[in-house]
Design a protein around this motif. Sequence first.
Motif, PDB file in Angstrom:
ATOM      1  N   ALA A 284       0.842  -1.202   0.000  1.00  0.00           N
ATOM      2  CA  ALA A 284       0.000   0.000   0.000  1.00  0.00           C
ATOM      3  C   ALA A 284       0.879   1.254   0.000  1.00  0.00           C
ATOM      4  CB  ALA A 284      -0.926  -0.006   1.216  1.00  0.00           C
ATOM      5  N   MET A 285       2.020   1.181   0.654  1.00  0.00           N
ATOM      6  CA  MET A 285       2.924   2.351   0.682  1.00  0.00           C
ATOM      7  C   MET A 285       3.422   2.658  -0.724  1.00  0.00           C
ATOM      8  SD  MET A 285       5.133   1.709   4.098  1.00  0.00           S
ATOM      9  CE  MET A 285       4.274   1.516   5.645  1.00  0.00           C
ATOM     10  N   ILE A 286       3.810   1.599  -1.446  1.00  0.00           N
ATOM     11  CA  ILE A 286       4.317   1.799  -2.809  1.00  0.00           C
ATOM     12  C   ILE A 286       3.190   2.322  -3.712  1.00  0.00           C
ATOM     13  CG2 ILE A 286       5.302   0.592  -4.824  1.00  0.00           C
ATOM     14  CD1 ILE A 286       6.776  -1.221  -2.660  1.00  0.00           C
ATOM     15  N   VAL A 310      10.903  -3.341   2.721  1.00  0.00           N
ATOM     16  CA  VAL A 310      11.773  -2.486   1.901  1.00  0.00           C
ATOM     17  C   VAL A 310      10.905  -1.770   0.867  1.00  0.00           C
ATOM     18  CG1 VAL A 310      13.700  -2.475   0.265  1.00  0.00           C
ATOM     19  CG2 VAL A 310      13.736  -4.045   2.199  1.00  0.00           C
ATOM     20  N   PHE A 311      11.102  -0.473   0.725  1.00  0.00           N
ATOM     21  CA  PHE A 311      10.305   0.323  -0.211  1.00  0.00           C
ATOM     22  C   PHE A 311      11.017   0.318  -1.566  1.00  0.00           C
ATOM     23  CE2 PHE A 311       8.635   3.930  -2.362  1.00  0.00           C
ATOM     24  CZ  PHE A 311       7.357   4.113  -1.858  1.00  0.00           C
ATOM     25  N   LYS A 312      10.328  -0.179  -2.608  1.00  0.00           N
ATOM     26  CA  LYS A 312      10.963  -0.309  -3.921  1.00  0.00           C
ATOM     27  C   LYS A 312      10.135   0.423  -4.960  1.00  0.00           C
ATOM     28  CE  LYS A 312      13.014  -4.074  -6.571  1.00  0.00           C
ATOM     29  NZ  LYS A 312      12.088  -4.521  -7.602  1.00  0.00           N
ATOM     30  N   THR A 313      10.765   1.354  -5.653  1.00  0.00           N
ATOM     31  CA  THR A 313      10.079   2.053  -6.746  1.00  0.00           C
ATOM     32  C   THR A 313      11.150   2.543  -7.709  1.00  0.00           C
ATOM     33  OG1 THR A 313       8.399   3.725  -7.253  1.00  0.00           O
ATOM     34  CG2 THR A 313      10.106   4.383  -5.723  1.00  0.00           C
ATOM     35  N   SER A 314      10.746   2.899  -8.928  1.00  0.00           N
ATOM     36  CA  SER A 314      11.733   3.426  -9.863  1.00  0.00           C
ATOM     37  C   SER A 314      12.086   4.856  -9.479  1.00  0.00           C
ATOM     38  CB  SER A 314      11.154   3.419 -11.275  1.00  0.00           C
ATOM     39  OG  SER A 314      11.929   4.285 -12.077  1.00  0.00           O
ATOM     40  N   PRO A 315      13.377   5.205  -9.453  1.00  0.00           N
ATOM     41  CA  PRO A 315      13.753   6.600  -9.142  1.00  0.00           C
ATOM     42  C   PRO A 315      13.109   7.589 -10.111  1.00  0.00           C
ATOM     43  CG  PRO A 315      15.695   5.190  -9.147  1.00  0.00           C
ATOM     44  CD  PRO A 315      14.561   4.350  -9.652  1.00  0.00           C
TER      45      PRO A 315
END
Length: 386
Positions: A284-286, A310-315
């Motif tokens: 939900a955070m992502i 761990v929070f993972k997203t594209s920069p």
Amino acid sequence: MQRRKSLVRCLMMSVNVTAAVAWEAGKPLVIEEVEVAPPQKMEVRIKILFTSLCHTDVYFWEAKGQNPVFPRILGHEAGGVVESVGEGVTELQPGDHVLPVFTGECKECAHCKSEESNMCDLLRINTDRGVMIHDQKSRFSINGKPIFHFVGTSTFSEYTVVHVGCLAKINPLAPLDKVCVLSCGISTGLGATLNVAKPKKGSSVAIFGLGAVGLAAAEGARIAGASRIIGVDLNANRFELAKKFGVTEFVNPKDYKKPVQEVIAEMTNGGVDRSVECTGHIDAMISAFECVHDGWGVAVLVGVPHKDAVFKTSPLNLLNERTLKGTFFGNYKPRSDIPSVVEKYMNKELELEKFITHEVPFSEINKAFDLMLKGEGLRCIIRMGE
Ligand code: NAD
Ligand code: ZN
């Protein structure tokens, strides 16, 4: 003078009161007679009139992912009246109405002096500490055996001792059975929107998680004048309740094959202006971050994640001018800011009644735990002295 001295002496004695003690993880609380020592340097003893149950109490009672600290007196959302003050306390006196807060404001450290932070160095939440800072001792005991404190508040007791920096002095006309919920969850959600996400009038806001914290964030969006408030929850039962909080549209991620951030982007022509995450779940955070509009969108994380998340997203999502923020206690400083949140309720700008779905006498405090474990309602007020 003589009379005053004897009055002070009498106030500085231990008192025997009723408290609900958590002896072991996950076992029902036991109502016991507990001795509460007088307040020491920079401490205040308060009579708790109302307390409510928050998820954090339940997490530390279950002690599944946390350090078990037992026997302990839990409780941190409450309202009370000052009974006596220890050495060095000048801004509170017996009779003042206060809300104890699980994190504090010493007014001396770099954080307290900063306009931006509420993460006080001295009094920041410490869930492992079961004693007072002044002498590393507990003020609670049964037959001489110490009972530990919880987040410096321990409000499941008729009297408790709190550091002066963790007490917000509030308007004595404010009904403590309502404003006690501002001690934690409701201020957290409200402040996340009003102080951190700061939606503009007429903007769109997505709220992830429609528990008490998320609904308080929705209340903040309503107060800020947002025109679309999109509630996201996996539990469809939450939607009916959320209508009372100004939530205009609902999305259940389970109803879609594609990620919820894509669903929201389609609903809002590219993304919402603001999002506030109040679930504590990493997915939900992502999604909350990825569903804000590029160019100006701001996402605010409130939920407390699993310790290994761990929070993972594209920069690129950040380079495209989206902002990701997090907040603790809605960025409110307990002593400086909480009295004005109480005033918002007194001015009828903020509604609190709709958060209070249950009430029980103190002798039935375990019922409040059962309700929360079943996911029923939002806040259960526990009336002390009954
Ligand atoms: P709650 O359990 O009552 O509500 C959470 C809601 O989120 C539930 O309705 C649940 O169905 C929903 N949910 C769970 N996973 C989801 C997902 N993946 N997508 C959409 N919805 C999902 O909890 P609460 O008391 O409202 O607290 C919310 C969070 O805020 C918790 O993590 C709590 O620890 C945290 N919190 C943070 C602070 C702070 O200062 N940052 C203070 C208090 C509470
Ligand atoms: Zn400080």
